[in-house]
Write a protein that holds these residues in place. Structure first.
Motif, PDB file in Angstrom:
ATOM      1  N   ALA A  73      -6.528  -0.075   1.993  1.00  0.00           N
ATOM      2  CA  ALA A  73      -6.424   0.221   0.948  1.00  0.00           C
ATOM      3  C   ALA A  73      -5.917  -0.537  -0.311  1.00  0.00           C
ATOM      4  O   ALA A  73      -4.875  -0.999  -0.480  1.00  0.00           O
ATOM      5  N   ASP A  74      -7.136  -0.941  -1.042  1.00  0.00           N
ATOM      6  CA  ASP A  74      -7.251  -1.931  -2.074  1.00  0.00           C
ATOM      7  C   ASP A  74      -7.503  -1.444  -3.557  1.00  0.00           C
ATOM      8  O   ASP A  74      -8.199  -2.027  -4.305  1.00  0.00           O
ATOM      9  N   ALA A  75      -7.125  -0.277  -3.566  1.00  0.00           N
ATOM     10  CA  ALA A  75      -7.550   0.543  -4.908  1.00  0.00           C
ATOM     11  C   ALA A  75      -6.246   1.637  -5.170  1.00  0.00           C
ATOM     12  O   ALA A  75      -5.326   1.770  -4.062  1.00  0.00           O
ATOM     13  N   ILE A  91      -2.159  -2.768   3.036  1.00  0.00           N
ATOM     14  CA  ILE A  91      -2.130  -2.900   1.500  1.00  0.00           C
ATOM     15  C   ILE A  91      -1.675  -4.074   1.059  1.00  0.00           C
ATOM     16  O   ILE A  91      -1.064  -5.100   1.889  1.00  0.00           O
ATOM     17  N   ASP A  92      -2.247  -4.759   0.108  1.00  0.00           N
ATOM     18  CA  ASP A  92      -1.914  -6.177  -0.480  1.00  0.00           C
ATOM     19  C   ASP A  92      -1.467  -5.899  -2.075  1.00  0.00           C
ATOM     20  O   ASP A  92      -1.169  -4.554  -2.519  1.00  0.00           O
ATOM     21  N   GLY A 141       1.491 -10.370  -1.102  1.00  0.00           N
ATOM     22  CA  GLY A 141       2.429  -9.525  -0.738  1.00  0.00           C
ATOM     23  C   GLY A 141       1.891  -8.291  -0.034  1.00  0.00           C
ATOM     24  O   GLY A 141       1.083  -7.578  -0.520  1.00  0.00           O
ATOM     25  N   ILE A 142       1.815  -8.342   1.376  1.00  0.00           N
ATOM     26  CA  ILE A 142       1.221  -7.471   2.201  1.00  0.00           C
ATOM     27  C   ILE A 142       2.019  -6.517   3.214  1.00  0.00           C
ATOM     28  O   ILE A 142       3.220  -6.939   3.609  1.00  0.00           O
ATOM     29  N   VAL A 143       1.704  -5.322   3.288  1.00  0.00           N
ATOM     30  CA  VAL A 143       2.306  -4.340   3.996  1.00  0.00           C
ATOM     31  C   VAL A 143       1.306  -4.002   5.177  1.00  0.00           C
ATOM     32  O   VAL A 143       0.096  -3.589   5.034  1.00  0.00           O
TER      33      VAL A 143
END
Length: 193
Positions: free
Chosen positions: A120-122, A145-146, A185-187
């Protein structure tokens, strides 16, 4: 170990990166999230993958590089100019479907197969429709996500959105969560049940 020594950059990546600069696209994914996506996708043969926020196709190039011949990937963006550029690079790959649509509406109306990995990059699937998107992940599937570390292009007050999202994910009992103070920053969350 030098994490910046990345040797397996997709062939089209440099061309897409040049196109990104040419059109002034200011939100490209970095190399680190690309290598992570490629590695995780490689762990999921015959997978069903979703990307929310195609952009110009930089992260898409990594995702496709990690796919096997039996996997399929759906990527969505609401910008017709960007989806047309992505189609010019990846439109002939039968495993990939590039859709120009409002992500929120798409999520609300989707009733197909669940996904092995969602990137999810939006805004949709990250800050809105989060419950709906997490329900679309198979057991053992990844939610990635980032941009969880402060970015120069963040609008005023966005840190509060990030804090709320992290807290929400930390409290989900049906996901194991890893937060990485790396890249942007990544999850990474993996569905348990």
């Amino acid at each position: 170990m030098k994490d910046s020594n990345i040797l397996d950059i997709p062939k089209l990546h440099f061309e897409i990166e040049a196109k990104s600069k040419e059109i002034g696209f200011t939100m490209p994914s970095d190399l680190f999230i690309g290598t992570l996506l490629k590695t995780l996708i490689t762990s999921k043969p015959k997978s069903n993958l979703l990307e929310l926020g195609t952009g110009i196709g930089l992260s898409l190039s990594w995702m496709i590089d990690g796919m096997d011949s039996d996997s399929k990937l759906l990527t969505i963006d609401n910008d017709p100019k960007l989806t047309e550029i992505a189609k010019s690079y990846f439109g002939n790959d039968e495993r990939v479907e590039i859709i120009c649509a409002d992500g929120s509406e798409w999520i609300k109306n989707y009733n197909g197969e669940k996904f092995d990995l969602i990137f999810a990059d939006a805004w949709p699937g990250k800050y809105s429709e989060i419950d709906e998107i997490l329900e679309l992940i198979k057991v053992g599937g990844f939610y990635i996500i980032d941009d969880m570390l402060a970015q120069p292009n963040w609008p005023e007050g966005h840190q509060e959105n990030v804090n709320k999202l992290i807290e929400y994910l930390e409290n989900r009992k049906n996901f194991n969560l890893t937060k990485l103070n790396w890249s942007t920053g990544i999850v990474i969350a993996t569905r348990k049940y």
